[in-house]
Design a protein around this motif. Sequence first.
Motif, mmCIF file in Angstrom:
data_model
loop_
_atom_site.group_PDB
_atom_site.id
_atom_site.type_symbol
_atom_site.label_atom_id
_atom_site.label_comp_id
_atom_site.label_asym_id
_atom_site.label_seq_id
_atom_site.Cartn_x
_atom_site.Cartn_y
_atom_site.Cartn_z
ATOM 1 N N LEU B 64 0.806 -1.209 0.000
ATOM 2 C CA LEU B 64 0.000 0.000 0.000
ATOM 3 C C LEU B 64 0.844 1.266 0.000
ATOM 4 N N ILE B 65 2.050 1.192 0.568
ATOM 5 C CA ILE B 65 2.876 2.393 0.704
ATOM 6 C C ILE B 65 3.197 3.002 -0.662
ATOM 7 N N GLU B 66 3.406 2.152 -1.658
ATOM 8 C CA GLU B 66 3.713 2.652 -3.002
ATOM 9 C C GLU B 66 2.530 3.430 -3.561
ATOM 10 N N ASP B 67 1.376 2.828 -3.390
ATOM 11 C CA ASP B 67 0.118 3.435 -3.812
ATOM 12 C C ASP B 67 -0.037 4.802 -3.138
ATOM 13 N N TYR B 68 0.219 4.810 -1.844
ATOM 14 C CA TYR B 68 0.095 6.032 -1.061
ATOM 15 C C TYR B 68 1.061 7.105 -1.562
ATOM 16 N N LEU B 69 2.308 6.701 -1.769
ATOM 17 C CA LEU B 69 3.301 7.688 -2.211
ATOM 18 C C LEU B 69 2.946 8.224 -3.585
ATOM 19 N N ALA B 70 2.494 7.326 -4.451
ATOM 20 C CA ALA B 70 2.141 7.759 -5.800
ATOM 21 C C ALA B 70 0.964 8.732 -5.763
ATOM 22 N N LYS B 71 -0.040 8.403 -4.983
ATOM 23 C CA LYS B 71 -1.235 9.250 -4.969
ATOM 24 C C LYS B 71 -0.985 10.566 -4.255
ATOM 25 N N SER B 72 -0.237 10.510 -3.161
ATOM 26 C CA SER B 72 -0.105 11.735 -2.368
ATOM 27 C C SER B 72 0.994 12.627 -2.893
ATOM 28 N N ASN B 73 1.768 12.123 -3.835
ATOM 29 C CA ASN B 73 2.781 12.936 -4.487
ATOM 30 C C ASN B 73 3.770 13.580 -3.542
ATOM 31 N N THR B 74 4.001 12.930 -2.403
ATOM 32 C CA THR B 74 4.937 13.530 -1.454
ATOM 33 C C THR B 74 6.243 12.756 -1.535
ATOM 34 N N MET B 75 7.153 13.261 -2.286
ATOM 35 C CA MET B 75 8.447 12.590 -2.374
ATOM 36 C C MET B 75 9.319 12.993 -1.200
ATOM 37 N N ARG B 76 8.950 14.094 -0.600
ATOM 38 C CA ARG B 76 9.735 14.593 0.521
ATOM 39 C C ARG B 76 9.423 13.763 1.760
ATOM 40 N N ARG B 77 10.450 13.296 2.390
ATOM 41 C CA ARG B 77 10.210 12.482 3.575
ATOM 42 C C ARG B 77 9.800 13.360 4.750
ATOM 43 N N CYS B 78 8.963 12.826 5.619
ATOM 44 C CA CYS B 78 8.561 13.563 6.816
ATOM 45 C C CYS B 78 9.784 13.816 7.683
ATOM 46 N N THR B 79 9.889 15.022 8.225
ATOM 47 C CA THR B 79 11.092 15.357 8.984
ATOM 48 C C THR B 79 11.046 14.842 10.406
ATOM 49 N N ASN B 80 9.853 14.594 10.910
ATOM 50 C CA ASN B 80 9.786 14.061 12.269
ATOM 51 C C ASN B 80 8.546 13.191 12.407
ATOM 52 N N PHE B 81 8.483 12.515 13.512
ATOM 53 C CA PHE B 81 7.419 11.541 13.704
ATOM 54 C C PHE B 81 6.060 12.222 13.807
ATOM 55 N N LYS B 82 6.047 13.439 14.297
ATOM 56 C CA LYS B 82 4.758 14.145 14.404
ATOM 57 C C LYS B 82 4.174 14.404 13.027
ATOM 58 N N GLU B 83 5.068 14.744 12.089
ATOM 59 C CA GLU B 83 4.601 14.975 10.729
ATOM 60 C C GLU B 83 4.100 13.669 10.132
ATOM 61 N N THR B 84 4.823 12.592 10.442
ATOM 62 C CA THR B 84 4.389 11.283 9.968
ATOM 63 C C THR B 84 2.975 10.991 10.445
ATOM 64 N N ALA B 85 2.744 11.289 11.710
ATOM 65 C CA ALA B 85 1.419 11.024 12.273
ATOM 66 C C ALA B 85 0.341 11.783 11.511
ATOM 67 N N ASP B 86 0.613 13.064 11.228
ATOM 68 C CA ASP B 86 -0.362 13.858 10.470
ATOM 69 C C ASP B 86 -0.630 13.243 9.115
ATOM 70 N N MET B 87 0.416 12.813 8.451
ATOM 71 C CA MET B 87 0.230 12.240 7.121
ATOM 72 C C MET B 87 -0.562 10.937 7.188
ATOM 73 N N ILE B 88 -0.262 10.128 8.204
ATOM 74 C CA ILE B 88 -0.999 8.867 8.348
ATOM 75 C C ILE B 88 -2.486 9.153 8.493
ATOM 76 N N SER B 89 -2.784 10.056 9.404
ATOM 77 C CA SER B 89 -4.186 10.296 9.710
ATOM 78 C C SER B 89 -4.914 11.026 8.590
ATOM 79 N N LYS B 90 -4.334 12.133 8.125
ATOM 80 C CA LYS B 90 -5.093 12.993 7.216
ATOM 81 C C LYS B 90 -4.928 12.639 5.753
#
Lengths: 162, 193, 224
Positions: B64-90
């Motif tokens: 699923l991660i590939e699908d997610y990356l392709a759809k969300s067009n975010t090539m930039r990696r999250c800089t911290n875990f809090k940002e990761t959390a936001d991306m997971i949820s929203k």
Amino acid sequence: MSYYFAIIGTSDNPIFEYEFGTAKAGGDGVPRFPEQARHMNQFIVNASLDNVEDVQWGGGQMYLKKIDRYYNNYISAFITGSNTKFLLLHHPTTPSTTSTRASTSIPANPTSPQTEEAIKQFFVEVYENWLKTVMNPFYTQGMRIDSPVFRGRVAAAGRKYL
Amino acid sequence: MASASKAARIGEEVWKSRVDKVNAELVTLTYGTIVAQLCKDYESDYVEVNKQLEKMGYNIGLRLIEDYLAKSNTMRRCTNFKETADMISKVGFKIFLNITPTITNWTSDSKQFSLIFDENPLADFVELPDDGRAQDELWYSNIFCGVLRGALEMAQMQVEAHFISDILRGNDSTEMRITLIRYIDDEMPMEDD
Amino acid sequence: MASSQPIKSPMGSQSQNQRSSQQGLKYPSNGKTIYHRPLNRSRTQELSQASFAYLFGEMVSYAQKRVTGIQDLEKRLNNQGHPIGLKLLDLLLYREPARSQTRPLHIIALLQFITTTLWRHLFSRPADALEKSSNPDTPEEYMISDNEPLVNQYISVPKEMNQLNCAAYVAGIVEGCCDGAGFPAKVTAHSVGKGEEGELWPGKTVFLVKFQDEVVEREAFLGR
């Protein structure tokens, strides 16, 4: 009027049963079946299943109205798309007090159009709750329904319409 | 929080325009039959069922991660875990299930947080069996834990996820706890000299 | 935000040896049960096709490990679809507007319900074709065609399993509907699009619905 309500599955197996009395016209909601009659109720209802089968292919409606009568017991039926039957046995009890409303009330008139309509509304409300039970992935066809919440819903429908 | 609203916008936009949709009840019923089948196969050994659901989720997460990356067009990696959390949820949950679970209960080291699910389409219509055990042992939506573990592993994060409450069990909320164990990019293969 | 503790209902704090099924289910303190939820709430809700595809893929993978051979796998998928067909039959009939809320009494009525109402609900479009077998030896067979079944879109079947049709799951749903409505049948899925050059619908699948004798007899008896 005393009522015996049963849900019968596709193998003629009872899925749910509930006895209650009328809450209308001053009734207290308590069923008043003579003791020996209570055992008979199940048999009477089962016997009426044949009538359901005869009627169900004649028309596509779910509410089949009165399909059988056994002495002073009237049986109304409702059948779902998946052939589950709701059967309501209604047994008018002799009124102990005379009330001017008694002559047209539902409890005293098992076959009047108002009664027919009230029974239909009762069935429709139970039907909705039965569907919610059925949609549960852990419920498989033919299982008994033991949920006290469901029972409460049937009871409430009985009080509301009958 | 800036990343939260940006994530929300991305999620909403992707959901509206780039996601092929299907009737929700088809998914709900399919998941229901999966769980029911597992309970039958494992003869109501709910601990085992939880494990299987997690494993299935893990397999899904890896893909699923590939699908997610392709759809969300975010090539930039999250800089911290809090940002990761936001991306997971929203974004993550949004573009697959059209829900945005609430992020809460961060630990002071920002390595652990909770996701609270106000809506859970997989659990619609569901009531656990009244056998005296299911409500104590089964985590109906355990597949989510596996999905997160698999997807985040592919994104170089080792996490642990588990449910701590579920309305199907009679709790007042459905809450999942996620812990970052470590980032995985230390494990580069040794260069051959 | 306040942390939420799992709040057990008062019954939950009783001692372990009172845990029996007579105790009943625990519900959240707002008392909401499945009976409170309106049946139509998720009627038009949508999720991503991907979530269906992933779940279905796992369902197939899991089944594969527990069966011996393709036919067994298709049978298992069929069995998993069957109860869904039963549930949807009742649910979708309930949702029909009162005038058309009729139980199907004849084969054609049932099949039309399946190819329009059921198909539209699951796949957002009706089935592509419904035909009766023209073979006089098999009057009880009907074919439902779907040019691009959703279930096959994301599954890439390995070469050694190229007879597998994951639409066996949908066949199971259809079979559940038929059995539930009182028209017992066997439903199987067949790929018909493959192999031909320039075939417009390579994924085309035909669902063969074979009704049992008693159904055919009753149709004749009812006079249609």
